[in-house]
Scaffold this motif. Structure first.
Motif, PDB file in Angstrom:
ATOM      1  N   CYS A  28       1.356  -1.157   0.043  1.00 25.24           N
ATOM      2  CA  CYS A  28      -0.290   0.087   0.498  1.00 25.24           C
ATOM      3  C   CYS A  28       0.761   0.983  -0.271  1.00 25.24           C
ATOM      4  O   CYS A  28       1.748   1.065   0.482  1.00 25.24           O
ATOM      5  N   ARG A  29      -0.092   2.609  -0.032  1.00 25.11           N
ATOM      6  CA  ARG A  29       1.001   3.837  -0.968  1.00 25.11           C
ATOM      7  C   ARG A  29       0.215   4.781  -0.622  1.00 25.11           C
ATOM      8  O   ARG A  29      -1.218   4.705  -0.415  1.00 25.11           O
ATOM      9  N   LYS A  30       0.937   5.629  -0.222  1.00 24.36           N
ATOM     10  CA  LYS A  30      -0.241   7.100  -0.042  1.00 24.36           C
ATOM     11  C   LYS A  30       0.566   7.959  -0.181  1.00 24.36           C
ATOM     12  O   LYS A  30       2.364   8.213   0.460  1.00 24.36           O
ATOM     13  N   ILE A  31       0.545   8.952  -1.072  1.00 28.67           N
ATOM     14  CA  ILE A  31       1.034  10.040  -1.740  1.00 28.67           C
ATOM     15  C   ILE A  31       0.174  11.074  -1.280  1.00 28.67           C
ATOM     16  O   ILE A  31       0.109  11.267  -1.752  1.00 28.67           O
ATOM     17  N   THR A  32       1.475  12.383  -0.572  1.00 24.89           N
ATOM     18  CA  THR A  32       0.545  13.723  -0.655  1.00 24.89           C
ATOM     19  C   THR A  32       1.910  14.985  -1.179  1.00 24.89           C
ATOM     20  O   THR A  32       2.534  14.783  -1.372  1.00 24.89           O
ATOM     21  N   GLN A  33       0.717  15.451  -1.562  1.00 30.15           N
ATOM     22  CA  GLN A  33       0.954  16.913  -1.879  1.00 30.15           C
ATOM     23  C   GLN A  33       1.084  17.431  -2.945  1.00 30.15           C
ATOM     24  O   GLN A  33      -0.145  17.894  -2.117  1.00 30.15           O
ATOM     25  N   THR A  34       2.015  18.774  -2.509  1.00 34.19           N
ATOM     26  CA  THR A  34       1.066  20.102  -2.223  1.00 34.19           C
ATOM     27  C   THR A  34       1.759  20.679  -3.908  1.00 34.19           C
ATOM     28  O   THR A  34       3.039  20.557  -4.020  1.00 34.19           O
ATOM     29  N   ILE A  35       0.708  21.144  -3.974  1.00 31.47           N
ATOM     30  CA  ILE A  35       0.341  21.439  -5.437  1.00 31.47           C
ATOM     31  C   ILE A  35       1.018  22.386  -5.999  1.00 31.47           C
ATOM     32  O   ILE A  35       0.304  23.449  -4.732  1.00 31.47           O
ATOM     33  N   LEU A  36       2.043  23.988  -6.550  1.00 30.15           N
ATOM     34  CA  LEU A  36       2.748  24.688  -6.177  1.00 30.15           C
ATOM     35  C   LEU A  36       2.147  25.282  -7.540  1.00 30.15           C
ATOM     36  O   LEU A  36       2.169  24.855  -8.864  1.00 30.15           O
ATOM     37  N   ASP A  37       1.249  26.900  -7.415  1.00 32.80           N
ATOM     38  CA  ASP A  37       0.607  27.278  -8.473  1.00 32.80           C
ATOM     39  C   ASP A  37       1.111  29.087  -8.342  1.00 32.80           C
ATOM     40  O   ASP A  37       0.111  28.862  -7.304  1.00 32.80           O
ATOM     41  N   PRO A  38       1.922  30.051  -8.467  1.00 34.97           N
ATOM     42  CA  PRO A  38       2.093  31.228  -8.668  1.00 34.97           C
ATOM     43  C   PRO A  38       0.434  31.946  -8.462  1.00 34.97           C
ATOM     44  O   PRO A  38       0.992  32.618  -7.692  1.00 34.97           O
ATOM     45  N   ASP A  39      -0.045  31.842  -9.221  1.00 37.25           N
ATOM     46  CA  ASP A  39      -1.571  32.441  -9.008  1.00 37.25           C
ATOM     47  C   ASP A  39      -2.468  31.838  -8.390  1.00 37.25           C
ATOM     48  O   ASP A  39      -3.609  32.104  -8.439  1.00 37.25           O
ATOM     49  N   HIS A  40      -2.239  30.207  -7.560  1.00 35.66           N
ATOM     50  CA  HIS A  40      -3.443  30.357  -6.987  1.00 35.66           C
ATOM     51  C   HIS A  40      -3.029  29.346  -4.992  1.00 35.66           C
ATOM     52  O   HIS A  40      -1.230  29.644  -5.622  1.00 35.66           O
ATOM     53  N   CYS A  66       3.595   0.839   2.838  1.00 38.22           N
ATOM     54  CA  CYS A  66       3.342   0.483   4.329  1.00 38.22           C
ATOM     55  C   CYS A  66       2.858  -1.419   3.440  1.00 38.22           C
ATOM     56  O   CYS A  66       2.840  -0.968   2.224  1.00 38.22           O
ATOM     57  N   PHE A  67       3.302  -2.276   4.755  1.00 38.69           N
ATOM     58  CA  PHE A  67       2.712  -3.409   3.981  1.00 38.69           C
ATOM     59  C   PHE A  67       1.578  -4.669   4.546  1.00 38.69           C
ATOM     60  O   PHE A  67       2.557  -5.563   4.295  1.00 38.69           O
ATOM     61  N   GLY A  68       0.952  -4.062   5.396  1.00 39.13           N
ATOM     62  CA  GLY A  68       0.077  -4.510   5.637  1.00 39.13           C
ATOM     63  C   GLY A  68      -1.529  -4.216   5.753  1.00 39.13           C
ATOM     64  O   GLY A  68      -1.554  -2.667   4.629  1.00 39.13           O
ATOM     65  N   ASP A  69      -2.916  -4.838   5.517  1.00 42.19           N
ATOM     66  CA  ASP A  69      -4.041  -4.753   4.794  1.00 42.19           C
ATOM     67  C   ASP A  69      -4.665  -3.201   5.690  1.00 42.19           C
ATOM     68  O   ASP A  69      -4.233  -3.202   6.525  1.00 42.19           O
ATOM     69  N   LEU A  70      -4.516  -2.098   4.329  1.00 43.82           N
ATOM     70  CA  LEU A  70      -5.651  -0.979   4.284  1.00 43.82           C
ATOM     71  C   LEU A  70      -4.569   0.096   5.307  1.00 43.82           C
ATOM     72  O   LEU A  70      -5.281   1.277   6.550  1.00 43.82           O
ATOM     73  N   CYS A  71      -3.074  -0.183   5.983  1.00 40.36           N
ATOM     74  CA  CYS A  71      -2.632   0.254   6.495  1.00 40.36           C
ATOM     75  C   CYS A  71      -2.057   2.251   5.671  1.00 40.36           C
ATOM     76  O   CYS A  71      -2.091   2.707   6.482  1.00 40.36           O
ATOM     77  N   ASN A  72      -2.351   1.921   4.404  1.00 39.86           N
ATOM     78  CA  ASN A  72      -2.294   3.541   3.978  1.00 39.86           C
ATOM     79  C   ASN A  72      -3.375   4.409   4.280  1.00 39.86           C
ATOM     80  O   ASN A  72      -3.469   5.391   4.000  1.00 39.86           O
ATOM     81  N   SER A 105      10.305   0.976  -2.161  1.00 37.57           N
ATOM     82  CA  SER A 105      12.023   2.376  -1.454  1.00 37.57           C
ATOM     83  C   SER A 105      12.678   1.648  -0.424  1.00 37.57           C
ATOM     84  O   SER A 105      11.769   0.689  -0.051  1.00 37.57           O
ATOM     85  N   LYS A 106      13.852   1.692  -0.802  1.00 37.34           N
ATOM     86  CA  LYS A 106      14.067   1.579   0.723  1.00 37.34           C
ATOM     87  C   LYS A 106      14.120   2.157   1.645  1.00 37.34           C
ATOM     88  O   LYS A 106      14.242   1.387   3.374  1.00 37.34           O
ATOM     89  N   ARG A 107      13.341   2.963   1.667  1.00 39.93           N
ATOM     90  CA  ARG A 107      13.109   4.254   3.014  1.00 39.93           C
ATOM     91  C   ARG A 107      11.630   3.449   3.380  1.00 39.93           C
ATOM     92  O   ARG A 107      10.557   4.204   1.981  1.00 39.93           O
ATOM     93  N   GLN A 108      11.264   3.884   4.478  1.00 35.92           N
ATOM     94  CA  GLN A 108       9.380   4.021   4.540  1.00 35.92           C
ATOM     95  C   GLN A 108       9.028   5.312   4.160  1.00 35.92           C
ATOM     96  O   GLN A 108       8.076   4.848   3.296  1.00 35.92           O
ATOM     97  N   CYS A 109       9.249   5.993   4.043  1.00 38.88           N
ATOM     98  CA  CYS A 109       9.026   7.082   3.245  1.00 38.88           C
ATOM     99  C   CYS A 109       9.775   8.329   2.711  1.00 38.88           C
ATOM    100  O   CYS A 109      11.071   8.031   3.332  1.00 38.88           O
TER     101      CYS A 109
END
Length: 148
Positions: A67-79, A113-119, A94-98
């Motif tokens: 499972c994976r969780k990606i957190t993005q901060t979208i940068l837009d100079p106008d918003h 992460c590596f368990g059911d529903l861990c994300n 990846s070799k690292r957890q995050c």
């Protein structure tokens, strides 16, 4: 002897849960705002759950999914910057957890992460759970050794 067997079973369960049949939350906060608020009780009920092997097994063969969780901060100079969260299956570990990636148009943190529903949990929650389990096993082992 019973404690040693118990300890090996617990450690096996804890660290041997990487299987192809892992289930993960699957959402993107861009079109499902509940994906942002997984820490709030009952939000898990409205987030789709997928079996990674069933969903991705036809296109990605012989992989150990997680499972994976990606957190993005979208940068837009106008918003104002916008935070988006994507949860789903991963297949390249990846070799690292995050890890973090900084690009011109967004900042990104990817956690695996590596368990059911861990994300559905934050990485700190997962780390604390594993640390608490290991600490409990250590205390039980020390108590057992003193009694022998």
């Amino acid at each position: 002897m019973a404690l040693a067997q118990f300890t090996s079973v617990m450690l096996s369960i804890m660290f041997f849960n990487t299987t192809e049949a892992i289930k993960c939350f699957d959402c993107n906060s861009r079109n499902n705002s509940a994906c942002l608020e997984m820490h709030i009780p009952k939000m898990h009920a409205i987030i789709p759950i997928v079996d990674c092997a069933e969903t991705m097994g036809n296109s990605i063969h012989k992989k150990e999914f997680f499972c994976r969780k990606i957190t993005q901060t979208i940068l837009d100079p106008d918003h104002t910057p916008e935070v988006r969260i994507t949860r789903g299956c991963g297949w390249v570990k990846s070799k690292r957890q995050c890890y973090k990636a900084d690009n011109m148009d967004h900042l990104e943190t990817v956690c695996q992460c590596f368990g059911d529903l861990c994300n559905g949990a934050t990485p700190q929650h997962v780390t604390v759970t594993v640390a608490a389990t290991v600490a409990s096993l250590f205390v039980a082992f020390r108590s057992w050794r003193r009694s022998v």
